[in-house]
Design an enzyme around this catalytic site. Structure first.
Site, PDB file in Angstrom:
ATOM      1  N   HIS A  55       0.818  -1.224   0.000  1.00  0.00           N
ATOM      2  CA  HIS A  55       0.000   0.000   0.000  1.00  0.00           C
ATOM      3  C   HIS A  55       0.846   1.265   0.000  1.00  0.00           C
ATOM      4  O   HIS A  55       0.331   2.342  -0.269  1.00  0.00           O
ATOM      5  CB  HIS A  55      -0.922  -0.005   1.226  1.00  0.00           C
ATOM      6  CG  HIS A  55      -2.024  -1.014   1.126  1.00  0.00           C
ATOM      7  ND1 HIS A  55      -3.324  -0.686   0.863  1.00  0.00           N
ATOM      8  CD2 HIS A  55      -1.999  -2.371   1.215  1.00  0.00           C
ATOM      9  CE1 HIS A  55      -4.071  -1.780   0.810  1.00  0.00           C
ATOM     10  NE2 HIS A  55      -3.283  -2.824   1.029  1.00  0.00           N
ATOM     11  N   ASP A  87       3.304   9.358  -0.428  1.00  0.00           N
ATOM     12  CA  ASP A  87       2.113   8.594  -0.033  1.00  0.00           C
ATOM     13  C   ASP A  87       1.882   7.508  -1.055  1.00  0.00           C
ATOM     14  O   ASP A  87       1.983   7.769  -2.268  1.00  0.00           O
ATOM     15  CB  ASP A  87       0.882   9.525   0.006  1.00  0.00           C
ATOM     16  CG  ASP A  87      -0.055   9.212   1.154  1.00  0.00           C
ATOM     17  OD1 ASP A  87      -0.084   8.052   1.585  1.00  0.00           O
ATOM     18  OD2 ASP A  87      -0.764  10.124   1.601  1.00  0.00           O
TER      19      ASP A  87
HETATM   20  O1  LIG Z   1      -2.824   0.728  10.605  1.00  0.00           O
HETATM   21  P1  LIG Z   1      -2.203   2.046  11.024  1.00  0.00           P
HETATM   22  O2  LIG Z   1      -0.807   1.890  11.529  1.00  0.00           O
HETATM   23  O3  LIG Z   1      -3.124   2.788  11.958  1.00  0.00           O
HETATM   24  O4  LIG Z   1      -2.077   2.978   9.723  1.00  0.00           O
HETATM   25  C1  LIG Z   1      -3.128   3.151   8.799  1.00  0.00           C
HETATM   26  C2  LIG Z   1      -2.730   2.616   7.421  1.00  0.00           C
HETATM   27  O5  LIG Z   1      -1.732   3.512   6.891  1.00  0.00           O
HETATM   28  C3  LIG Z   1      -1.138   3.133   5.657  1.00  0.00           C
HETATM   29  O6  LIG Z   1      -2.080   3.273   4.597  1.00  0.00           O
HETATM   30  C4  LIG Z   1      -1.701   3.116   3.234  1.00  0.00           C
HETATM   31  O7  LIG Z   1      -2.770   2.503   2.530  1.00  0.00           O
HETATM   32  C5  LIG Z   1      -3.696   3.355   1.878  1.00  0.00           C
HETATM   33  C6  LIG Z   1      -4.665   2.471   1.099  1.00  0.00           C
HETATM   34  O8  LIG Z   1      -3.990   1.737   0.114  1.00  0.00           O
HETATM   35  C7  LIG Z   1      -2.973   4.325   0.962  1.00  0.00           C
HETATM   36  O9  LIG Z   1      -3.927   5.175   0.304  1.00  0.00           O
HETATM   37  C8  LIG Z   1      -2.008   5.169   1.783  1.00  0.00           C
HETATM   38  O10 LIG Z   1      -1.253   5.973   0.883  1.00  0.00           O
HETATM   39  C9  LIG Z   1      -1.056   4.290   2.573  1.00  0.00           C
HETATM   40  O11 LIG Z   1      -0.368   5.136   3.490  1.00  0.00           O
HETATM   41  C10 LIG Z   1      -0.572   1.727   5.763  1.00  0.00           C
HETATM   42  O12 LIG Z   1       0.039   1.352   4.556  1.00  0.00           O
HETATM   43  C11 LIG Z   1      -1.619   0.733   6.226  1.00  0.00           C
HETATM   44  O13 LIG Z   1      -1.039  -0.554   6.395  1.00  0.00           O
HETATM   45  C12 LIG Z   1      -2.188   1.199   7.542  1.00  0.00           C
HETATM   46  O14 LIG Z   1      -3.236   0.332   7.960  1.00  0.00           O
HETATM   47  O1  LIG Z   2     -10.941  11.066  11.134  1.00  0.00           O
HETATM   48  C1  LIG Z   2     -10.729  10.337  10.144  1.00  0.00           C
HETATM   49  C2  LIG Z   2      -9.632  10.542   9.286  1.00  0.00           C
HETATM   50  C3  LIG Z   2      -9.464   9.702   8.199  1.00  0.00           C
HETATM   51  N1  LIG Z   2     -10.346   8.679   7.973  1.00  0.00           N
HETATM   52  C4  LIG Z   2     -10.186   7.802   6.803  1.00  0.00           C
HETATM   53  O2  LIG Z   2      -8.896   7.214   6.797  1.00  0.00           O
HETATM   54  C5  LIG Z   2      -8.516   6.947   5.451  1.00  0.00           C
HETATM   55  C6  LIG Z   2      -7.122   7.490   5.208  1.00  0.00           C
HETATM   56  O3  LIG Z   2      -6.619   6.841   4.078  1.00  0.00           O
HETATM   57  P1  LIG Z   2      -5.458   7.434   3.179  1.00  0.00           P
HETATM   58  O4  LIG Z   2      -5.276   6.502   2.070  1.00  0.00           O
HETATM   59  O5  LIG Z   2      -5.754   8.841   2.789  1.00  0.00           O
HETATM   60  O6  LIG Z   2      -4.163   7.482   4.126  1.00  0.00           O
HETATM   61  P2  LIG Z   2      -3.557   6.450   5.205  1.00  0.00           P
HETATM   62  O7  LIG Z   2      -4.048   6.942   6.533  1.00  0.00           O
HETATM   63  O8  LIG Z   2      -4.064   5.106   4.876  1.00  0.00           O
HETATM   64  O9  LIG Z   2      -2.087   6.605   5.078  1.00  0.00           O
HETATM   65  C7  LIG Z   2      -9.561   7.599   4.547  1.00  0.00           C
HETATM   66  O10 LIG Z   2     -10.461   6.630   4.075  1.00  0.00           O
HETATM   67  C8  LIG Z   2     -10.263   8.568   5.496  1.00  0.00           C
HETATM   68  O11 LIG Z   2     -11.616   8.824   5.163  1.00  0.00           O
HETATM   69  C9  LIG Z   2     -11.419   8.468   8.815  1.00  0.00           C
HETATM   70  O12 LIG Z   2     -12.211   7.555   8.591  1.00  0.00           O
HETATM   71  N2  LIG Z   2     -11.583   9.301   9.885  1.00  0.00           N
END
Ligand SMILES: O=P(O)(O)OC[C@H]1O[C@H](O[C@H]2O[C@H](CO)[C@@H](O)[C@H](O)[C@H]2O)[C@H](O)[C@@H](O)[C@@H]1O
Ligand SMILES: O=c1ccn([C@@H]2O[C@H](COP(=O)(O)OP(=O)(O)O)[C@@H](O)[C@H]2O)c(=O)[nH]1
Length: 457
Positions: free
Chosen positions: A154, A363
């Site tokens: 991701h 990202d």
């Molecule tokens: O599980 P966390 O440690 O709380 O973090 C949340 C997720 O962050 C990252 O998200 C990535 O996946 C998104 C969907 O493909 C993408 O849009 C974003 O750019 C990435 O940062 C992480 O890769 C996930 O594993 C986490 O669950």
């Molecule tokens: O208060 C919040 C902030 C973020 N999001 C969700 O968290 C996801 C963030 O995904 P993104 O791919 O932008 O970044 P990541 O946190 O996975 O790196 C999106 O679906 C947002 O709508 C949410 O549900 N509540």
């Protein structure tokens, strides 16, 4: 149809709402497809790691596993989020490498393999997600698991040079060759992986983009940009205008325009730079003072990791400085909220906003960018200001693309977005909606699984 088994560190259990794109995306994919979702329970327990919990909701069976404090600290807070996360986001300055956390990461992956292997059938399609679980397929193969196994990263895949800064990088990254299919967010990520496999794995890149390793093992490689449930978000955002939180936000604007940012509190999201760029906008465009309020929603993320705590302190300082310098008795330019909001409420906030600031320094994709666009009123859409360093920029080139390090450039893009005429806003919005609708979350899931089912191993 083969059964789908999804494995990820983060699992969105029924009724849970938590920021993070992986869980949001997989929740939508599993809701549509049905299957098993295996991962960490979200609980840190006192006793030994490995206790399993099970529940079923509709067609989805959730199997989750507890971790104890030492395992969670070494695997999640340690190697995954203090070593791999900064490395994969090109932040070598923040990489903290320790053999101990690396051993913890391996130990937890072995536990995943041990608990998961007995649940699997040979005709399953097994789909493993993200940097927390890179070695899992190799460990499952050692336990005789024979089904097709795919992996999706991701986050960005950096250049081979950068990856090579990780001590013994080959021992970890070569386990990716145990998968039948390895998927990335963008074509550039996939290309960087092929180059890595060529330079450090001795692989040859085939005309179809797959990689053949010296022993003859073939790994299919592709790019599968993750999408959103566009139809659902459009419907949610239209309905959300009546929600109390959305109404309260609209009333509080006193006719001013709203700019919105929604990000986990993570250094990859470029929040200090974004705040400073907003300050720069106020300085460079004094005639626009008081016209726009910037709301940044930033729920705390990975709060046990020192770099994340430091970021929170830093942002409080910058936000205080901007408001101290520019606020008026009846106007606070920057509203900074460290709370997590439910998805439906967020879509209502997006729809109220004339512009969104999505300016990560790096990202994998950034689903917020896509959600903001899908939540707009088609008759009067807002403008997306998007970092060219987000995976989403490859598809959303009709956004106002900015370099997040160029504060003057971001400042001017804010001004341009705030006064963009309706015909241009509509044209850009329609152009962004095409890929968002066509390559939605269901298409993402279908494309990956069809390709995995076709692999020959
Ligand atoms: O599980 P966390 O440690 O709380 O973090 C949340 C997720 O962050 C990252 O998200 C990535 O996946 C998104 C969907 O493909 C993408 O849009 C974003 O750019 C990435 O940062 C992480 O890769 C996930 O594993 C986490 O669950
Ligand atoms: O208060 C919040 C902030 C973020 N999001 C969700 O968290 C996801 C963030 O995904 P993104 O791919 O932008 O970044 P990541 O946190 O996975 O790196 C999106 O679906 C947002 O709508 C949410 O549900 N509540």
């Amino acid at each position: 149809m083969n059964r789908l088994v999804v494995v990820s560190n983060r699992v969105a259990l029924p009724g849970e709402s938590r920021a993070g794109g992986l869980a949001v995306g997989l929740e939508a994919a599993l809701r549509a497809h049905g299957g098993v979702w295996f991962g960490w329970s979200g609980k840190v327990v006192r006793d030994a790691s490995g206790r399993l919990h099970e529940q079923t909701d509709g067609d989805v069976r959730y199997v989750t596993m507890d971790l104890n404090r030492p395992d969670h600290d070494a695997y999640y807070n340690g190697f995954a989020n203090r070593t791999l996360w900064p490395l994969l986001h090109s932040r070598l300055d923040l990489v903290d490498y320790a053999r101990e956390t690396r051993a913890g990461y391996r130990r937890v992956n072995l536990l995943f393999a041990e608990k998961l292997a007995p649940l699997l059938r040979d005709d399953d399609l097994l789909w493993i997600h993200d940097y927390h679980l890179i070695p899992l397929a190799a460990m499952l193969r050692e336990r005789g698991v024979g089904c097709r196994i795919g992996f999706f990263l991701h986050v960005p895949m950096p250049s081979a040079d950068l990856v090579s800064a990780l001590p013994e990088h080959g021992r970890l990254f070569s386990t990716l060759y145990a998968y039948d299919l390895v998927g990335f967010q963008t074509m550039r990520d996939a290309d960087r992986f092929r180059t890595y496999a060529r330079i450090f794995g001795g692989g040859s890149i085939e005309p179809d983009g797959s990689v053949t390793l010296p022993g003859g093992k073939r790994v299919d490689v592709g790019n599968f940009p993750i999408g959103i449930d566009a139809g659902r978000i459009a419907a949610q955002s239209a309905a959300a205008v009546g929600k109390p939180a959305v109404r309260a936000l609209r009333e509080s604007m006193s006719g001013r325009q709203l700019a919105i940012g929604v990000d986990r509190l993570d250094y990859s999201k470029g929040l200090p730079e974004r705040f400073r760029a907003f300050g720069r906008y106020l300085e460079r465009h004094p005639d626009e003072r008081g016209r726009l309020t910037f709301l940044q929603i930033a729920p705390v993320s990975r709060g046990d990791v020192a770099e994340y705590r430091h970021l929170r302190d830093q942002l409080e300082g910058i936000a205080g400085h901007i408001n101290g310098t520019h606020a008026e008795p009846d106007w606070t330019p920057l509203r900074y909220v460290n709370r997590n909001f439910g998805h439906a409420t967020l879509t209502g906030f997006y729809r109220l906003a004339s512009l969104a600031l999505v300016t990560p320094l790096r990202d994998g994709m950034n689903l917020v960018a896509k959600e903001y666009v899908a939540a707009q009123n088609p008759e009067n859409p807002g403008v997306l200001v998007l970092s060219m360093l987000a995976g989403a920029a490859a598809e959303l080139d009709a956004a106002l693309l900015v370099n997040p390090y160029d504060l003057d450039g971001v400042a001017d893009a804010i001004s341009r977005a705030a006064s963009m005429p309706l015909p241009e806003r509509r044209e850009r919005w329609e152009s962004m909606m095409r890929p968002i609708t066509e390559f939605d979350i269901h298409a993402w899931c279908a494309r990956f699984l069809e390709r995995l089912a076709r692999t020959t191993g």
